[in-house]
Design a protein around this motif. Structure first.
Motif, PDB file in Angstrom:
ATOM      1  N   GLN A  53      29.613 -51.951  83.241  1.00 57.97           N
ATOM      2  CA  GLN A  53      28.851 -51.667  82.468  1.00 57.97           C
ATOM      3  C   GLN A  53      29.939 -50.812  80.935  1.00 57.97           C
ATOM      4  N   HIS A  55      32.508 -51.599  80.614  1.00 61.63           N
ATOM      5  CA  HIS A  55      33.414 -52.315  80.028  1.00 61.63           C
ATOM      6  C   HIS A  55      32.479 -53.368  78.912  1.00 61.63           C
ATOM      7  N   SER A  57      29.901 -51.856  76.751  1.00 64.51           N
ATOM      8  CA  SER A  57      30.126 -50.654  75.990  1.00 64.51           C
ATOM      9  C   SER A  57      30.711 -51.554  73.870  1.00 64.51           C
ATOM     10  N   SER A  58      29.506 -50.455  73.693  1.00 66.84           N
ATOM     11  CA  SER A  58      30.268 -50.960  72.163  1.00 66.84           C
ATOM     12  C   SER A  58      32.353 -50.436  71.737  1.00 66.84           C
ATOM     13  N   LEU A  59      32.686 -49.825  72.553  1.00 62.24           N
ATOM     14  CA  LEU A  59      33.861 -49.786  73.136  1.00 62.24           C
ATOM     15  C   LEU A  59      34.802 -50.797  72.944  1.00 62.24           C
ATOM     16  N   THR A  60      35.953 -51.143  72.062  1.00 60.76           N
ATOM     17  CA  THR A  60      36.658 -52.286  72.170  1.00 60.76           C
ATOM     18  C   THR A  60      38.148 -51.377  73.300  1.00 60.76           C
ATOM     19  N   GLN A  63      40.684 -49.359  73.173  1.00 59.98           N
ATOM     20  CA  GLN A  63      39.678 -47.384  72.819  1.00 59.98           C
ATOM     21  C   GLN A  63      39.232 -47.490  74.238  1.00 59.98           C
ATOM     22  N   PHE A 142      32.285 -42.554  64.713  1.00 60.68           N
ATOM     23  CA  PHE A 142      32.227 -42.737  65.984  1.00 60.68           C
ATOM     24  C   PHE A 142      30.448 -42.475  65.904  1.00 60.68           C
ATOM     25  N   SER A 143      29.348 -42.740  67.059  1.00 57.74           N
ATOM     26  CA  SER A 143      27.914 -42.860  67.456  1.00 57.74           C
ATOM     27  C   SER A 143      27.602 -41.587  68.025  1.00 57.74           C
ATOM     28  N   GLU A 145      25.460 -42.500  70.028  1.00 56.36           N
ATOM     29  CA  GLU A 145      25.682 -43.303  71.550  1.00 56.36           C
ATOM     30  C   GLU A 145      26.681 -43.489  71.747  1.00 56.36           C
ATOM     31  N   GLN A 146      27.949 -43.546  71.128  1.00 56.33           N
ATOM     32  CA  GLN A 146      29.434 -43.845  71.633  1.00 56.33           C
ATOM     33  C   GLN A 146      29.860 -42.354  72.446  1.00 56.33           C
ATOM     34  N   GLU A 149      28.476 -43.561  75.690  1.00 55.88           N
ATOM     35  CA  GLU A 149      29.130 -43.739  76.239  1.00 55.88           C
ATOM     36  C   GLU A 149      30.954 -44.028  76.850  1.00 55.88           C
TER      37      GLU A 149
END
Length: 185
Positions: A53, A55, A57-60, A63, A142-143, A145-146, A149
């Motif tokens: 989960q 991996h 996410s919106s993160l690269t 990151q 960043f948001s 939501e992040q 994350e």
């Protein structure tokens, strides 16, 4: 025999075998930390679910590896620090940024620095972020939501960091060049 053996797919409990097979396909090997986790199907299956989960996410990947390396260093976890050094470099994190994290400093890259600082703050403050901690992260682009994350990545890495500290897996030959030891206070 060690209290926490390094399992193979053949020696692992039945409920751990699928995760080990998945890791074998992903990495071309079974990392020693996972081979030790396999003694507990509850642990390894919980870990892999959260790991997947995180991996997704919106993160690269750079990151995520920045977060995982920061967490390993902050938690003084030897095996994960070496492993995530290799993966961070492979994901394209600049070597100067990797070196900074390994030395307990923030990366030069502003985005990675914001991620690293949030992760370190979460660990050091045991999840009790001040409004200013969150604002600094949000102001870096960043948001909200992040923020959540990042918590998922910190939680996933806590599993490997704590498992490493308890089971002390040996470092695989391909990660020896990235060996790391926590500075003595």
């Amino acid at each position: 025999m060690s209290t926490y053996p390094i399992h193979t797919i053949e020696s692992a409990p039945t409920q751990s075998k699928a995760v080990l097979q998945q890791l074998q396909l992903t990495f071309g090997m079974i990392p020693n930390i996972a081979a030790k986790m396999a003694s507990s199907p509850v642990l390894i299956n919980g870990f892999i679910g959260l790991f997947e989960q995180a991996h997704a996410s919106s993160l690269t990947e750079p990151q995520i590896q920045t977060l995982l390396l920061t967490n390993a260093v902050t938690n003084a976890s030897v095996w994960p620090a070496a492993f995530h050094t290799a993966l961070a470099l492979n994901a394209g994190v600049h070597s100067a940024d990797v070196d900074a994290i390994r030395a307990g400093r923030l990366p030069n890259d502003a985005e990675l620095a914001a991620l690293s600082l949030l992760a370190r703050t979460l660990i050091e403050k045991r999840g009790r972020l001040a409004e200013s901690d969150q604002k600094r992260f949000l102001d870096a682009g960043f948001s909200a939501e992040q923020v959540l994350e990042v918590i998922a990545v910190v939680a996933a890495s806590a599993i490997t960091n704590y498992t490493s500290s308890v089971t002390q897996p040996p470092l695989e030959a391909q990660f020896e060049e990235f060996a790391w030891h926590a500075p003595t206070p």
